[in-house]
Design an enzyme around this catalytic site. Structure first.
Site, PDB file in Angstrom:
ATOM      1  N   TYR A 199       2.245   4.305  11.475  1.00 43.94           N
ATOM      2  CA  TYR A 199       3.188   4.320  10.356  1.00 43.94           C
ATOM      3  C   TYR A 199       4.092   5.547  10.310  1.00 43.94           C
ATOM      4  CZ  TYR A 199      -0.626   1.284   8.658  1.00 43.94           C
ATOM      5  OH  TYR A 199      -1.607   0.336   8.543  1.00 43.94           O
TER       6      TYR A 199
ATOM      7  N   ARG B 186      -3.049   6.498  11.710  1.00 42.46           N
ATOM      8  CA  ARG B 186      -1.928   6.325  10.785  1.00 42.46           C
ATOM      9  C   ARG B 186      -0.639   7.008  11.252  1.00 42.46           C
ATOM     10  NH1 ARG B 186      -1.802   8.285   6.164  1.00 42.46           N
ATOM     11  NH2 ARG B 186      -0.594   6.619   5.192  1.00 42.46           N
TER      12      ARG B 186
ATOM     13  N   SER C  68       0.829  -1.185   0.000  1.00 39.92           N
ATOM     14  CA  SER C  68       0.000   0.000   0.000  1.00 39.92           C
ATOM     15  C   SER C  68       0.871   1.245   0.000  1.00 39.92           C
ATOM     16  CB  SER C  68      -0.897  -0.008   1.248  1.00 39.92           C
ATOM     17  OG  SER C  68      -1.855   1.018   1.199  1.00 39.92           O
TER      18      SER C  68
ATOM     19  N   ARG D 213      -7.386   3.444  -1.410  1.00 41.93           N
ATOM     20  CA  ARG D 213      -6.868   4.721  -0.932  1.00 41.93           C
ATOM     21  C   ARG D 213      -6.914   5.789  -2.022  1.00 41.93           C
ATOM     22  NH1 ARG D 213      -2.769   5.379   2.941  1.00 41.93           N
ATOM     23  NH2 ARG D 213      -2.224   3.177   2.672  1.00 41.93           N
TER      24      ARG D 213
ATOM     25  N   GLU E  21      -7.772  -3.161  -7.966  1.00 44.88           N
ATOM     26  CA  GLU E  21      -8.598  -2.936  -6.779  1.00 44.88           C
ATOM     27  C   GLU E  21      -8.101  -1.725  -5.981  1.00 44.88           C
ATOM     28  OE1 GLU E  21      -9.637  -7.683  -6.058  1.00 44.88           O
ATOM     29  OE2 GLU E  21      -8.013  -6.716  -4.937  1.00 44.88           O
ATOM     30  N   PRO E  22      -8.229  -0.518  -6.523  1.00 43.66           N
ATOM     31  CA  PRO E  22      -7.793   0.668  -5.786  1.00 43.66           C
ATOM     32  C   PRO E  22      -8.738   1.005  -4.636  1.00 43.66           C
ATOM     33  CG  PRO E  22      -8.891   1.312  -7.805  1.00 43.66           C
ATOM     34  CD  PRO E  22      -8.793  -0.192  -7.841  1.00 43.66           C
TER      35      PRO E  22
ATOM     36  N   CYS F 287      -4.836   9.599  26.303  1.00 45.67           N
ATOM     37  CA  CYS F 287      -3.830   9.491  27.371  1.00 45.67           C
ATOM     38  C   CYS F 287      -2.587   8.756  26.893  1.00 45.67           C
ATOM     39  CB  CYS F 287      -4.444   8.778  28.570  1.00 45.67           C
ATOM     40  SG  CYS F 287      -5.810   9.672  29.308  1.00 45.67           S
ATOM     41  N   GLU F 288      -1.952   9.294  25.876  1.00 41.11           N
ATOM     42  CA  GLU F 288      -0.730   8.740  25.296  1.00 41.11           C
ATOM     43  C   GLU F 288       0.156   9.900  24.844  1.00 41.11           C
ATOM     44  OE1 GLU F 288      -0.007   5.505  24.951  1.00 41.11           O
ATOM     45  OE2 GLU F 288      -1.968   4.608  25.379  1.00 41.11           O
TER      46      GLU F 288
ATOM     47  N   TYR G  29      -8.637   5.232   5.621  1.00 43.41           N
ATOM     48  CA  TYR G  29      -8.078   4.658   6.849  1.00 43.41           C
ATOM     49  C   TYR G  29      -8.148   5.601   8.046  1.00 43.41           C
ATOM     50  CZ  TYR G  29      -6.517   1.337   3.408  1.00 43.41           C
ATOM     51  OH  TYR G  29      -6.496   0.435   2.378  1.00 43.41           O
TER      52      TYR G  29
END
Length: 386
Positions: free
Chosen positions: A288, A284, A173, A247, A244-245, A315-316, A345
């Site tokens: 990533y 994301r 991807s 995104r 199969e697009p 809380c991160e 996404y």
């Protein structure tokens, strides 16, 4: 909230249908709700689904069996039964265990199930390791190099209730280089010829530009590169080439709009702009390290000299949306802040971390907005509790 430009969505679907005249499926994992499924179908696309849930939404939107392609590396008996009941057009076979399941569940059917074999071509797609799917070390498909793909083809052909019609490959991807797809075709072509396959699906994965300075191939450039590679590598002219697009259909069609709740300046360190969302509506960046831009919708033409991290309410410490964003100097509490290119996404991967309700989804056309997915309420968070 997520705001989608409906005209943009339809335009991208049309581009895909034009670029892939033999058939193109929208990869629903990128963004799926009933209205999106209906839109893709109306514009001539079929739908790629990979779970019973995605299939259920697609059918609720009006999809019929021939409109659907079923994926998944771990299809359950229930999912295969549902595919049989709906008369799904293609099942993409991913493992030897799945061949056993298909053989058992399809026994005695009046018509065979059309299947594609998912082949791992051994191609490095130059993308993030978490979304690289075409190399040997992956949970997906049958390896060409090991001979597993050839063994799978032989086993599928030996099952009367299954009809092997083609090969499928997905190399990853967010792929920006069309030569990665050309190399995949070069690897797949001998397999297609040897096994006399009528179809070749090159999957999806076409990259999308998210930040300033990025550029991506167009849909037609991708399709033209694949078509030329098929000719060059001896894929028979009659072979049905499909894609199969996902995104690349929906990403740039949407923005996410937040409200600023806190502006915090740490002199000599950094500025933080906190918004009423975060990793629960866009994971994301955390997963990533994905980059985004940010702007204020009410001041779109203003200069953006102020550097700040746009962070969420979770809380991160790692809950960030845009690192080192360029923002107007005068940003303040209560402002709206938008991040573009969030149509893929975001909604699909959203969660209720910290019990934050998921935002609504709007489609906008001709200056009018309509809600296609309602905002969750606090009571919705209790709906499944016993």
């Amino acid at each position: 909230m997520f705001i989608y430009d409906e005209v943009h969505l339809r335009s991208r679907c049309n581009e895909a249908v034009t670029a892939w005249p033999n058939g193109v499926a929208y990869a629903t994992k990128a963004f799926l709700c009933k209205e999106m499924a209906r839109l893709a179908l109306e514009e001539g696309m079929s739908l790629d689904v990979s779970t019973a849930g995605e299939m259920h939404v697609a059918v609720a939107a009006g999809a019929t069996g021939p409109d659907l392609v079923l994926h998944g590396n771990n299809k359950s008996d229930a999912e295969i039964d549902a595919a049989i009941d709906h008369g799904v057009g293609r099942v993409v076979v991913d493992s030897f265990d799945e061949i056993d399941r298909l053989q058992r569940l399809s026994h005695g059917l009046p018509d065979p199930i059309s299947v594609l074999i998912r082949v791992t071509p051994g191609v490095e797609a130059h993308t993030h390791e978490f979304v690289t799917t075409g190399v040997e070390d992956t949970k997906f498909g049958f390896s060409l190099q090991s001979g597993a793909a050839a063994e799978a083809a032989a086993r599928l052909r030996a099952v009367p209730s299954l009809e092997l019609v083609g090969a499928h490959a997905h190399i990853g991807s967010q792929v920006f280089r069309v030569d990665s797809f050309e190399r995949a075709v070069a690897m797949l072509a001998p397999f297609v010829v040897e096994h006399r396959l009528a179809e070749l699906c090159v999957g999806g994965g076409l990259g999308v530009a998210y930040v300033t300075g990025e550029s991506a191939p167009t849909m037609s450039e991708w399709a033209d590169a694949v078509s030329a590679a098929c000719v060059e590598n001896g894929v028979p002219q009659a072979t049905r080439i499909t894609a199969e697009p996902g995104r690349s259909i929906v990403a740039a069609a949407a923005i996410t709009v937040y409200r600023v709740g806190t502006v915090k300046s740490l002199p000599g360190v950094r500025d933080f702009v906190s918004v009423d969302g975060g990793m629960s509506d866009n994971p994301r960046p955390v997963l990533y390290g994905s980059g985004y831009e940010a702007f204020l919708p009410q001041r779109t033409t203003h200069e953006r000299p102020r550097a700040a991290d746009v962070v969420g309410k979770h809380c991160e410490s790692g809950d960030f949306i845009v690192k080192n964003a360029s923002l107007p100097e005068e940003i303040s509490v209560g402002d709206f802040l938008a991040t573009p290119v969030t149509g893929a996404y975001g909604h699909t991967m959203a969660s209720n971390y910290n019990k934050v309700p998921r935002p609504e989804v709007l489609f906008v056309r001709d200056g009018r907005a309509r809600v296609v997915v309602k905002r969750e309420t606090l009571d919705d968070l209790l709906r499944l509790d016993l």
